[in-house]
Motif scaffolding. Structure first.
Motif, PDB file in Angstrom:
ATOM      1  N   ARG A   1      30.666  85.629  67.899  1.00  0.00           N
ATOM      2  CA  ARG A   1      29.634  85.164  68.837  1.00  0.00           C
ATOM      3  C   ARG A   1      30.308  84.431  69.990  1.00  0.00           C
ATOM      4  O   ARG A   1      31.271  83.705  69.803  1.00  0.00           O
ATOM      5  CB  ARG A   1      28.636  84.249  68.127  1.00  0.00           C
TER       6      ARG A   1
ATOM      7  N   TYR B   1      26.905  88.590  71.168  1.00  0.00           N
ATOM      8  CA  TYR B   1      27.960  89.242  70.409  1.00  0.00           C
ATOM      9  C   TYR B   1      28.451  90.451  71.208  1.00  0.00           C
ATOM     10  O   TYR B   1      27.976  91.562  70.995  1.00  0.00           O
ATOM     11  CB  TYR B   1      27.434  89.711  69.050  1.00  0.00           C
TER      12      TYR B   1
ATOM     13  N   SER C   1      30.767  79.702  67.750  1.00  0.00           N
ATOM     14  CA  SER C   1      30.753  80.432  69.023  1.00  0.00           C
ATOM     15  C   SER C   1      32.035  80.165  69.790  1.00  0.00           C
ATOM     16  O   SER C   1      32.501  79.021  69.858  1.00  0.00           O
ATOM     17  CB  SER C   1      29.567  79.985  69.878  1.00  0.00           C
TER      18      SER C   1
END
Length: 190
Positions: free
Chosen positions: A69, A80, A99
């Protein structure tokens, strides 16, 4: 959407994404379920993983697949990409799945069902991310790779078509389109 609703939606997204059976992207204040990719899409992404990853091996860069991510902090996009290139020390932000905040390049394979979202909406977010220096849009229905490179206050487009090649200056490599699209004719496309 008012800020309070957007914040509540983001909090709900972040708290549920780690346990979700299906990945979701958080785009413009809304969570969107991601559809599974077909074999042509996956084959192109695998070819790109090899074509980009091999030249990056000696550098302090790494190529990551579609389970990584990415957070574009400048706009609040959580997504993504099909492939992400990251160099140096990764900047990560939780909660799980963590992330990546500092990609240098993102790659989107434009399947017919995702092309508009990838080309228009996500592309606009990617351009705002200060760490991203290359955006690659790779067509699935035709042999075409678009490479957008950040310059002084603008982006430059270089395009490769057919059996040609296309330079990705920010990564110091040239992609051969024969390598990108290798084997798709064997699965009924191209």
């Amino acid at each position: 959407m008012p800020v309070a609703y957007r914040t509540a939606a983001l909090e709900a997204y972040l708290s549920s994404e780690g346990d979700a059976e299906v990945k979701h992207e958080f785009v413009n204040g809304e969570a969107w379920a991601m559809a599974g990719a077909d074999i042509v899409h996956n084959l192109i992404a695998s070819n790109l993983l090899r074509a980009i990853g091999a030249p990056l091996a000696p550098a302090r860069c790494r190529i990551l697949g579609s389970d990584q991510r990415v957070l574009v902090a400048e706009t609040g996009l959580y997504c993504y990409p099909d492939l992400t290139v990251q160099c140096g020390r990764p900047q990560l932000q939780g909660p799980p799945p963590v992330s990546l905040k500092n990609p240098v390049a993102v790659v989107e394979v434009l399947s017919p069902s995702t092309a508009a979202l990838d080309r228009e909406v996500k592309f606009a977010h990617y351009r705002r991310c200060e760490s991203i220096h290359s955006i690659l849009l790779v067509s699935q229905p035709e042999r075409r790779v678009e490479v957008y490179t950040r310059g002084e206050g603008s982006w430059t487009l270089v395009e490769g078509r057919g059996s040609g090649e296309v330079a990705v200056p920010a990564l110091g490599l040239v992609l051969e389109l024969e390598e990108v699209y290798r084997g798709i004719e064997d699965v009924g496309a191209g």
